[in-house]
Design a protein around this motif. Structure first.
Motif, PDB file in Angstrom:
ATOM      1  N   CYS A   1       2.899   7.032  -7.342  1.00 20.83           N
ATOM      2  CA  CYS A   1       4.368   6.117  -8.714  1.00 20.83           C
ATOM      3  C   CYS A   1       5.756   6.327  -8.642  1.00 20.83           C
ATOM      4  N   CYS A   6       1.717  -1.737 -13.806  1.00 22.80           N
ATOM      5  CA  CYS A   6       2.162  -0.849 -12.781  1.00 22.80           C
ATOM      6  C   CYS A   6       2.044  -1.724 -11.501  1.00 22.80           C
ATOM      7  N   HIS A  62      -3.980   4.370   1.888  1.00 21.47           N
ATOM      8  CA  HIS A  62      -2.167   4.766   1.492  1.00 21.47           C
ATOM      9  C   HIS A  62      -1.805   5.375   1.902  1.00 21.47           C
ATOM     10  N   LYS A  86       1.608   4.375   0.086  1.00 19.03           N
ATOM     11  CA  LYS A  86       1.925   3.044  -0.802  1.00 19.03           C
ATOM     12  C   LYS A  86       1.146   2.873  -2.286  1.00 19.03           C
ATOM     13  N   ALA A  87       0.837   4.358  -2.867  1.00 17.75           N
ATOM     14  CA  ALA A  87       0.218   3.745  -3.675  1.00 17.75           C
ATOM     15  C   ALA A  87       0.440   4.898  -5.428  1.00 17.75           C
ATOM     16  N   THR A 131       2.526  -0.459  -8.024  1.00 15.75           N
ATOM     17  CA  THR A 131       1.508   0.356  -6.944  1.00 15.75           C
ATOM     18  C   THR A 131       0.002   0.298  -7.547  1.00 15.75           C
ATOM     19  N   MET A 159       7.308   5.629  -1.929  1.00 15.15           N
ATOM     20  CA  MET A 159       6.470   4.842  -1.015  1.00 15.15           C
ATOM     21  C   MET A 159       6.303   4.689  -0.548  1.00 15.15           C
TER      22      MET A 159
END
Length: 289
Positions: free
Chosen positions: A224, A263, A115, A221-222, A265, A217
């Motif tokens: 919040c 969520c 990520h 990628k993960a 992501t 982001m």
């Protein structure tokens, strides 16, 4: 001969005066310790981890005795010994102790190697504290785990280990005593003590990135993104958003997991829940029958 005798008498007189002075000082400045402090110290586990907020078990024992004299042990707890040790201490001091929910350390970072790829190479002292002092570290996220294992070194109970595949620390629930040493060791405050929860189940936001959505982001990628979808789903007012990142209050959370599903992501983690049952597809022919 008289010279030697005089010298002996003078030295003897000085020694006698010094002895009297020392005796008087020892009586006047003597520090009397409550014998219960030693008894409580023997009951405590002797880890001297500081997780109770006091300098070692002797400091905790002294605080417990003073609290008992005031009539309550509320707010005092030994994270290593847990309820069993506190019950023994309470019995020894003739007090009642309130049951406290067991806590566990939680790593609030979802920035795995997948990520959150590396964008730089750090060639300095390999500690989180040193790397954090130089800047963002080896990734574009200036909030996530640095992966050097300062928390692992700080843990006296072998409850934390680094996952070589993800590059993140992992906590063994059974070994963690919630002493808080790892929390203090992390320069980015991504480790938090949270309630273990019923059957060790808990839900938490695994991110502390305070950047706005697009920037967060881009770094991970993960991350919040503060989109408020989890906030809208929660019916128990357990979720709040501050500085572009969500937070779940473990005292209010009812473990419904609706926020996890909402969520986008996957930044919210649900731990130790049973795997969802596979949905049974009903064939069209069976419905007609």
């Amino acid at each position: 001969m008289s010279f030697i005798l005089t010298a002996v008498m003078v030295l003897g007189g000085i020694a006698l005066i010094a002895a009297v002075i020392l005796y008087v000082c020892s009586k006047k400045f003597a520090v009397k310790e409550d014998p219960r402090v030693g008894q409580v110290t023997e009951v405590l586990p002797g880890a001297n981890c500081g997780g109770c907020g006091y300098p070692g078990c002797s400091g905790m024992a002294d605080a417990l005795v003073k609290a008992a004299d005031k009539g309550s042990l509320e707010g005092l707890s030994c994270p290593v010994g847990g309820a069993d040790v506190m019950s023994k201490v309470a019995d020894l001091l003739g007090m009642a102790v309130a049951n406290s929910d067991p806590m566990v350390a939680v790593v609030r970072c979802n920035g795995t190697c997948e990520h959150r790829p590396k964008v730089a190479v750090y060639d300095g002292l390999r500690t989180c504290a040193a790397m954090n002092a130089t800047g963002a570290g080896e990734t574009a996220c200036g909030y996530g785990c640095l992966g050097c294992g300062d928390c692992v070194a700080a843990c006296q109970f072998g409850a934390i280990s680094m996952n070589e595949e993800t590059g993140l620390p992992e906590v063994d629930d059974d070994k963690c005593t919630a002493c808080g040493a790892c929390v203090k060791a992390c320069p980015r405050s991504i480790i938090e003590l949270r309630k273990k929860g019923p059957k060790n189940r808990r839900v938490f936001v695994s991110c502390v990135n305070k950047d706005k959505g697009p920037a967060a982001m881009k770094a991970c990628k993960a991350a919040c993104i503060g989109c408020s979808k989890c906030l809208k789903e929660c019916k128990f007012e357990a979720i709040s958003i501050a500085n572009n990142v969500s937070y779940i209050d473990f005292n209010k959370c009812r473990l419904c997991k609706k926020c996890v599903e909402a969520c986008p992501t996957k930044a919210i983690h649900a731990v130790n829940f049973p795997a969802p049952k596979p949905k049974v597809e009903i064939k069209e022919e069976e419905t007609k029958a």
